[in-house]
Design an enzyme around this catalytic site. Structure first.
Site, PDB file in Angstrom:
ATOM      1  N   THR A 117       0.813  -1.210   0.000  1.00  0.00           N
ATOM      2  CA  THR A 117       0.000   0.000   0.000  1.00  0.00           C
ATOM      3  C   THR A 117       0.848   1.261   0.000  1.00  0.00           C
ATOM      4  O   THR A 117       1.964   1.267   0.548  1.00  0.00           O
ATOM      5  CB  THR A 117      -0.900   0.001   1.260  1.00  0.00           C
ATOM      6  OG1 THR A 117      -1.457   1.308   1.432  1.00  0.00           O
ATOM      7  CG2 THR A 117      -0.127  -0.323   2.534  1.00  0.00           C
ATOM      8  N   TYR A 141      -1.641   0.156  10.220  1.00  0.00           N
ATOM      9  CA  TYR A 141      -1.931  -0.529   8.954  1.00  0.00           C
ATOM     10  C   TYR A 141      -0.692  -0.504   8.051  1.00  0.00           C
ATOM     11  O   TYR A 141      -0.228  -1.548   7.572  1.00  0.00           O
ATOM     12  CB  TYR A 141      -3.131   0.132   8.261  1.00  0.00           C
ATOM     13  CG  TYR A 141      -3.302  -0.294   6.828  1.00  0.00           C
ATOM     14  CD1 TYR A 141      -3.483  -1.640   6.505  1.00  0.00           C
ATOM     15  CD2 TYR A 141      -3.267   0.640   5.786  1.00  0.00           C
ATOM     16  CE1 TYR A 141      -3.620  -2.033   5.185  1.00  0.00           C
ATOM     17  CE2 TYR A 141      -3.406   0.248   4.469  1.00  0.00           C
ATOM     18  CZ  TYR A 141      -3.582  -1.090   4.173  1.00  0.00           C
ATOM     19  OH  TYR A 141      -3.716  -1.490   2.869  1.00  0.00           O
ATOM     20  N   ALA A 206     -19.618  13.418   3.023  1.00  0.00           N
ATOM     21  CA  ALA A 206     -18.836  14.334   3.863  1.00  0.00           C
ATOM     22  C   ALA A 206     -17.476  14.530   3.218  1.00  0.00           C
ATOM     23  O   ALA A 206     -16.792  13.559   2.906  1.00  0.00           O
ATOM     24  CB  ALA A 206     -18.670  13.735   5.255  1.00  0.00           C
TER      25      ALA A 206
HETATM   26  N1  UDP Z   1     -12.878  11.072   1.744  1.00  0.00           N
HETATM   27  C1  UDP Z   1     -13.842  12.022   2.032  1.00  0.00           C
HETATM   28  N2  UDP Z   1     -15.069  11.573   2.464  1.00  0.00           N
HETATM   29  C2  UDP Z   1     -15.371  10.259   2.596  1.00  0.00           C
HETATM   30  C3  UDP Z   1     -14.369   9.292   2.293  1.00  0.00           C
HETATM   31  C4  UDP Z   1     -13.132   9.737   1.864  1.00  0.00           C
HETATM   32  O1  UDP Z   1     -13.612  13.229   1.931  1.00  0.00           O
HETATM   33  O2  UDP Z   1     -16.489   9.925   3.018  1.00  0.00           O
HETATM   34  C5  UDP Z   1     -11.558  11.512   1.284  1.00  0.00           C
HETATM   35  C6  UDP Z   1     -10.413  11.061   2.183  1.00  0.00           C
HETATM   36  O3  UDP Z   1     -10.185  12.017   3.210  1.00  0.00           O
HETATM   37  C7  UDP Z   1      -9.256  10.988   1.192  1.00  0.00           C
HETATM   38  C8  UDP Z   1      -9.926  10.627  -0.131  1.00  0.00           C
HETATM   39  O4  UDP Z   1     -11.314  10.926   0.041  1.00  0.00           O
HETATM   40  O5  UDP Z   1      -8.658  12.242   1.053  1.00  0.00           O
HETATM   41  C9  UDP Z   1      -9.786   9.162  -0.484  1.00  0.00           C
HETATM   42  O6  UDP Z   1     -10.177   8.412   0.658  1.00  0.00           O
HETATM   43  P1  UDP Z   1     -10.365   6.834   0.622  1.00  0.00           P
HETATM   44  O7  UDP Z   1     -10.831   6.415   1.976  1.00  0.00           O
HETATM   45  O8  UDP Z   1     -11.217   6.467  -0.544  1.00  0.00           O
HETATM   46  O9  UDP Z   1      -8.913   6.270   0.322  1.00  0.00           O
HETATM   47  P2  UDP Z   1      -7.498   6.515   1.077  1.00  0.00           P
HETATM   48  O10 UDP Z   1      -6.811   7.597   0.289  1.00  0.00           O
HETATM   49  O11 UDP Z   1      -7.771   6.900   2.496  1.00  0.00           O
HETATM   50  O12 UDP Z   1      -6.829   5.204   0.936  1.00  0.00           O
END
Ligand code: UDP
Length: 329
Positions: A117, A141, A206
């Protein structure tokens, strides 16, 4: 034709992997404990319901079947949960992977593809991130995955294991057939949540902070279509099986899309109004995570076929609109 063991083949990426391997005429055995995956998502091949940490089960599998390559997708992957329950992450992601590697070693199975990751990098000093960048994960993680990466190098030195570590950026989308897709419970990823807001399953999306140091203030990510991820695994496996060296590569498209851009594109793709509400930042989120994909392009000849998020979101929307409740099992 090769025989692949796909560990975690009932999950989101694993199920797309199984479909692609079968489509190329390979033999596939899926091992999954079905704790998070869905039996329905496994489109064919042999299925063993069991735990990857079960040495006896793995021993009898490797004694009775010739396995050319193991692809390992089974892991817990929620950053917030890993902060609250670090031991569950070290046990499942690190300890059980060591157990799987031991069973492979005992039975002479010497090729391994590991789902790692972008979280191994932590907060990057600059983007796009190169593979040689510092690996300083900011959560359990990422550390649970980075420890496996190190163990793989040790296994190569000690036992001659050949491995490919693929550091995923943001996997998204669904098989264009609409037959399989992304169904997590709880769902935490941006695109499925945006599409749930589009389909009316959620009232709104959100946006976790709009005061980041990015062009529109929302976080920037690198979205890769799940089938492009899967293609990279096939190239990595072919590389190892034809005698290639172990390697560690980023798996991203060098795409930079913000949360707001993803929401806007989803509005266009779905034709739906998607209500978005800005909320405080989510702890642990880096502002920008964008991969350099130069290495995998050069070394494995990987070329993503979905290179913009509109096409990725279209496939995800097909899955969501045809399966509004996800899988039935
Ligand atoms: N994000 C958001 N609202 C949500 C879920 C995710 O604003 O309900 C944002 C999160 O803060 C990140 C991006 O979307 O900047 C991608 O998040 P995701 O959880 O899909 O993947 P990550 O980058 O955390 O692996």
């Amino acid at each position: 034709m090769q025989t692949y063991l796909v560990v975690g083949g009932a999950g989101y990426i694993g199920s797309h992997m199984v479909k692609a391997l079968l489509g190329r005429g390979h033999e596939v055995i899926t091992l999954d404990d079905l704790s998070k995956g869905h039996r329905e998502a496994i489109v064919g091949g042999d299925v063993i319901e069991g735990d990857l940490g079960d040495r006896e089960l793995l021993g009898s599998l490797f004694s009775s079947r010739r396995v050319d390559c193991v692809m390992h997708f089974a892991a817990f992957s929620l950053v917030g949960e890993s902060v609250e329950q670090p031991l569950a992450y070290y046990l499942n992601n690190t300890g059980k992977t060591a157990s799987l590697l031991l069973a492979m070693k005992e039975h002479g199975v010497g090729r391994f593809i590991f789902s790692s990751t972008a979280a191994v990098y932590g907060e990057p000093e600059s983007v796009p991130i190169m593979e040689g960048a510092a690996t300083e994960p900011t959560n359990p993680y990422g550390r649970s995955k980075l420890t496996v990466e190190k163990a793989l190098a040790d296994c190569e030195t000690a036992h001659g294991l050949r491995y490919a570590t693929l550091r995923y950026f943001n996997a998204a989308g669904a098989d264009p057939s609409g037959a399989i897709g992304e169904d997590h419970s709880p769902e935490t990823h941006l695109i499925p949540i945006v599409l749930q807001a589009a389909s009316g399953k959620r009232e709104s999306i959100a946006i976790f902070g709009d005061d980041w140091d990015t062009p529109d203030g929302t976080c920037v990510r690198d979205y890769v279509h799940v089938n492009d991820l899967v293609d990279a695994h096939i190239l990595a496996a072919e590389h190892l099986l034809s005698g290639g060296e172990s390697l560690t590569c980023n798996l991203g498209c060098e795409n930079c899309y913000s949360v707001r851009e993803i929401i806007d594109i989803s509005r266009e793709v779905t034709g739906r109004e998607i209500k978005a509400v800005v909320t405080p930042r989510r702890p642990g989120d880096p502002a920008r995570l964008v991969a350099s994909s130069e290495k995998i392009r050069n070394q494995l000849g990987w070329r993503p076929s979905f290179d913009d998020p509109r096409a990725i979101i279209e496939t995800a929307w097909k899955w969501h609109s045809e399966h509004p409740e996800g899988y039935s099992s």
